[in-house]
Enzyme design. Structure first.
Site, short mmCIF file in Angstrom:
data_model
loop_
_atom_site.label_atom_id
_atom_site.label_comp_id
_atom_site.label_asym_id
_atom_site.label_seq_id
_atom_site.Cartn_x
_atom_site.Cartn_y
_atom_site.Cartn_z
N LYS A 201 74.59 14.84 26.44
CA LYS A 201 74.12 15.18 27.09
C LYS A 201 73.49 14.52 28.17
CE LYS A 201 70.08 15.69 23.98
NZ LYS A 201 69.53 13.81 23.66
N LYS B 20 77.55 2.97 23.62
CA LYS B 20 76.61 2.40 24.33
C LYS B 20 76.54 1.56 25.77
CE LYS B 20 73.86 6.51 23.90
NZ LYS B 20 72.40 7.53 23.43
N LYS C 29 82.53 13.83 22.38
CA LYS C 29 81.81 14.14 21.77
C LYS C 29 81.14 15.61 23.22
CE LYS C 29 77.48 12.78 21.12
NZ LYS C 29 76.43 12.80 20.97
P1 ATP Z 1 72.97 11.22 24.13
O1 ATP Z 1 73.75 11.91 25.49
O2 ATP Z 1 71.50 10.86 25.02
O3 ATP Z 1 73.17 9.90 23.33
P2 ATP Z 1 73.18 13.46 22.41
O4 ATP Z 1 73.51 15.01 23.07
O5 ATP Z 1 74.18 13.02 21.60
O6 ATP Z 1 71.94 12.62 23.55
P3 ATP Z 1 71.01 13.67 20.62
O7 ATP Z 1 69.36 13.26 20.79
O8 ATP Z 1 71.54 12.19 20.31
O9 ATP Z 1 71.65 14.29 22.08
O10 ATP Z 1 70.84 14.09 19.59
C1 ATP Z 1 70.61 15.56 19.41
C2 ATP Z 1 71.35 16.46 17.99
O11 ATP Z 1 71.74 16.70 18.37
C3 ATP Z 1 71.29 14.79 16.86
O12 ATP Z 1 71.56 15.81 16.05
C4 ATP Z 1 72.94 15.15 17.44
O13 ATP Z 1 73.41 14.45 16.15
C5 ATP Z 1 73.65 16.48 17.35
N1 ATP Z 1 74.43 16.12 18.05
C6 ATP Z 1 73.91 15.70 19.83
N2 ATP Z 1 75.88 15.74 21.02
C7 ATP Z 1 76.74 16.89 19.75
C8 ATP Z 1 77.35 17.57 19.85
N3 ATP Z 1 77.85 17.43 21.05
N4 ATP Z 1 78.02 18.22 18.72
C9 ATP Z 1 76.74 18.49 17.63
N5 ATP Z 1 76.22 17.62 17.72
C10 ATP Z 1 75.67 17.15 18.50
#
Ligand code: ATP
Ligand code: LTN
Length: 352
Positions: A219, A134, A216
């Site tokens: 979002k 980040k 990964k």
């Molecule tokens: P950002 O992109 O804003 O950092 P993010 O998509 O990683 O967000 P979070 O709110 O940080 O989303 O994650 C919420 C939950 O979803 C966490 O338990 C995280 O491990 C899970 N998660 C996020 N992206 C994935 C993915 N691509 N595959 C599996 N689990 C995920």
């Protein structure tokens, strides 16, 4: 049902009992309201949260304090906060069984995070992969909160004495540091915190981006054509899957090292249909990639379109959502403030 028991620290506490009369273990998880949620969030975290809600005493937060470690548009943050709550419920999380609340409504999170900061080393935070990623992505805003993110997450989990924390594999490092901080504190004082276990899905713990499957699906990634949002309409879902990267063989086989694109699609398909990897390989033996991608898109949309309808229905009733959050904050505060009081006592804060 609730009753009072003495825990190993001799503090009177309330515990929820299972129908069999045994104390239920506590479960904690949270999602940041940083954007619309993706199928990665659903497969990696929310699916397990829903599946575990009967067996555990669950606390599910909307982590808006974590969200501000990256600059947010205030109106969007506010909107996304309710959207995450409504999505939790649309996915099947029952506010009667679980405590659903917004992180900033319970001030104990910030307070415990401050204390835990004094049990955490700068070097440990600098080594965190998410912090490094980040920082690279937001080079103009490498703020203290971004670095302190895992300590706030440790505070979240430890306040509720969570035994288990269902998350995607990207959060494993944060879970490990939470365990280290808890153990460190317990060793310096006396047993105070429960040392939590991370729970990761067997398949789908890290859903890849459809265009760069070794990365990964996130979002808040800049290019969103490889990210499938739970809010995407059916045509968008099908279009995104049609463009998904595969490989030059024409074999639908699960082999993440050599076939990351196809394996990612298989993981998504199994998560949305409940079929096993073997069943999926058998079902699509001899089928071309184009047809397979269409089938995965169809399976996803079949699940997400009804979720969107239910989420919209819930979002139309703000009074109900507010009542859920008020009740959730009160329930969460009761538990969190009791843990915090215990911590303050142990570290020598003068009590009135
Ligand atoms: P950002 O992109 O804003 O950092 P993010 O998509 O990683 O967000 P979070 O709110 O940080 O989303 O994650 C919420 C939950 O979803 C966490 O338990 C995280 O491990 C899970 N998660 C996020 N992206 C994935 C993915 N691509 N595959 C599996 N689990 C995920
Ligand atoms: N950092 C998590 C969200 C989160 C969380 C938590 C998850 C904040 N606090 C406590 C589990 C337990 C993420 O998924 N990025």
């Amino acid at each position: 049902r609730q009753m009072c028991i003495r825990d190993r620290c001799n503090i009177m506490e309330e515990v929820t009992l299972s129908p069999e009369g045994q104390a239920k273990k506590a479960l904690y998880s949270a999602v940041q309201p940083t954007n619309a949620l993706t199928i990665g969030n659903y497969i990696g975290a929310i699916r397990n949260m829903v599946a575990m809600q009967d067996e555990y005493n669950c606390y599910f937060a909307v982590a808006n304090m974590h969200a501000i470690t990256v600059r947010q548009v205030p109106a969007e943050l506010r909107k996304n906060t309710l959207a995450v709550l409504a999505l939790y419920m649309a996915c099947g999380i029952d506010p009667k069984k679980c405590t659903l609340y917004v992180q900033s409504h319970v001030p104990c999170h910030a307070e415990l995070a401050w204390v835990l900061n004094t049990f955490t080393y700068v070097g440990e935070m600098e080594r965190m992969t998410q912090f490094k990623d980040k920082s690279a992505k937001h080079a103009d805003n490498i703020n203290m909160g971004l670095m302190d993110y895992p300590v706030l997450m440790a505070a979240d989990i430890l306040l509720y004495k969570a035994d288990v924390v269902p998350v995607g594999i990207d959060q494993r490092q944060h879970l490990e540091i939470t365990r280290d901080i808890a153990t460190r504190f317990n060793n310096i004082y006396s047993p105070t915190f429960v040392v939590p276990e991370g729970v990761y899905p067997k398949v789908g713990a890290k859903i890849g981006d459809l265009l760069e499957p070794t990365k990964k699906m996130s979002k808040s990634s800049e290019i969103q054509t490889g990210t499938v949002f739970l809010s995407d309409d059916k045509d968008t879902v099908l279009r995104k899957f049609r463009r998904a990267v595969t490989d030059s063989e024409n074999e639908i086989r699960y082999d993440p090292d050599n076939k990351p694109g196809v394996s990612n699609l298989i993981s998504i398909y199994t998560a949305f249909t409940g079929k096993s990897i073997e069943e999926t390989e058998r079902e699509f033996a001899g089928v071309g990639y184009g047809d397979f991608k269409l089938a995965v898109g169809e399976a996803v949309a079949e699940k997400t379109v009804p979720l969107q309808k239910e989420q919209a229905r819930l979002l139309a009733d703000k009074d109900y959502l507010s009542s859920v959050l008020k009740e959730g904050a009160a329930k969460a505060y009761k538990v969190a403030s009791s843990t915090l009081a215990k911590v303050y006592r142990k570290i020598g804060f003068y009590q009135l």
